[in-house]
Design an enzyme around this catalytic site. Structure first.
Site, PDB file in Angstrom:
ATOM      1  N   HIS A 167     -25.919  43.031 121.441  1.00 50.57           N
ATOM      2  CA  HIS A 167     -24.752  42.294 120.967  1.00 50.57           C
ATOM      3  C   HIS A 167     -24.051  41.606 122.137  1.00 50.57           C
ATOM      4  O   HIS A 167     -24.391  41.840 123.296  1.00 50.57           O
ATOM      5  CB  HIS A 167     -23.764  43.226 120.253  1.00 50.57           C
ATOM      6  CG  HIS A 167     -24.210  43.639 118.885  1.00 50.57           C
ATOM      7  ND1 HIS A 167     -25.010  44.748 118.667  1.00 50.57           N
ATOM      8  CD2 HIS A 167     -23.968  43.095 117.661  1.00 50.57           C
ATOM      9  CE1 HIS A 167     -25.242  44.854 117.365  1.00 50.57           C
ATOM     10  NE2 HIS A 167     -24.628  43.875 116.739  1.00 50.57           N
ATOM     11  N   LYS A 185     -18.377  43.328 122.312  1.00 45.55           N
ATOM     12  CA  LYS A 185     -18.498  44.402 121.319  1.00 45.55           C
ATOM     13  C   LYS A 185     -18.243  45.744 121.986  1.00 45.55           C
ATOM     14  O   LYS A 185     -18.834  46.064 123.014  1.00 45.55           O
ATOM     15  CB  LYS A 185     -19.876  44.387 120.657  1.00 45.55           C
ATOM     16  CG  LYS A 185     -19.998  45.400 119.523  1.00 45.55           C
ATOM     17  CD  LYS A 185     -21.256  45.178 118.721  1.00 45.55           C
ATOM     18  CE  LYS A 185     -21.390  46.185 117.591  1.00 45.55           C
ATOM     19  NZ  LYS A 185     -20.281  46.100 116.614  1.00 45.55           N
TER      20      LYS A 185
END
Length: 241
Positions: free
Chosen positions: A149, A153
């Site tokens: 990600h 995140k």
């Protein structure tokens, strides 16, 4: 549907919240955002015709048909409580919630229809099914889940990776996890099964957050009018359960 579904967006200033606002605005005949709630006090009270509220003002939002929550764990319980108080359904994609918050969600399901999912992509919903089938068929193989990600995140492993792991466990595997945070990666999940001399990889790559926002809006539409209960994306999108 004669009238557009009235939606409360909780976590409206985040990436997912902004995507929800944009997609809902593109289909006013289907969805009407009656309130956008963010953590901080708004600079403007109305933006593009949508009333803006701070999280502390949640109790003062206008009536809504469904709430969609993509916030942080500390914002999860207030919006859940507000939905219970108003007897309105909740769709939540907030990740990193605690065991106690999951229990609160299950308790709320006795009063209202609720859906929590780590990922609202239809492709990921299918991937969960495939992972469980593969784990059952490849008994004794090593199972590793690698997720990637963007650098912003916070939770790791991702909620989607953990949900994929639960599917693997249902099939009899014992998954291990690895997490990468780099650049602006929207989301990539690889579930690898490795045996002697061969390897199977199941991969899902997301290139746009719109897939998650679109799935959440579809889930909200499907959840409206349902009886109280704890629903899954599979129940709502595939008519199974």
């Amino acid at each position: 549907m004669d009238k557009p579904l009235r939606i409360l967006i909780h976590g409206a200033s985040g990436r997912m919240g902004r995507a929800l606002l944009r997609l809902a605005a593109d289909a006013p005949e289907r969805w009407q955002v009656v309130a956008a709630v963010a953590g901080r006090a708004p600079l403007q009270r109305v933006v593009d015709g949508i009333p803006q509220f701070a999280a502390a003002e949640l109790s003062g939002v206008p009536d809504f048909d469904v709430a969609i929550d993509f916030s942080l764990p500390e914002g999860f319980e207030p919006v859940l409580a507000q939905c219970v108080k108003r007897r309105r359904p909740l769709v939540s994609g907030t990740t990193g919630i605690s065991a106690g918050q999951r229990q609160a969600l299950e308790q709320a399901a006795a009063t209202i229809p609720v859906l929590w999912a780590s990922n609202f992509s239809v492709g990921v919903a299918v991937l969960n099914e495939l992972v469980e089938q593969a784990a059952r068929a490849l008994a004794g193989w090593d199972c590793d889940i690698v997720e990637q990600h963007h650098v912003h995140k916070k939770d790791a492993p991702s909620g989607t990776a953990l949900t994929l792991g639960e599917a693997a466990v249902r099939g009899g595997a014992e998954p291990r996890y690895a997490s990468l945070r780099a650049g602006d990666i929207v989301g990539e999940h690889t579930v690898q099964f490795a045996g002697q001399g061969e390897r199977v990889e199941l991969v899902h790559r997301a290139t746009s957050r719109d897939i998650f926002a679109r799935g959440a809006l579809q889930a909200a539409t499907a959840l409206a009018g349902r009886p109280p209960g704890l629903y899954t994306l599979r129940d709502l999108l595939f008519g199974q359960g």
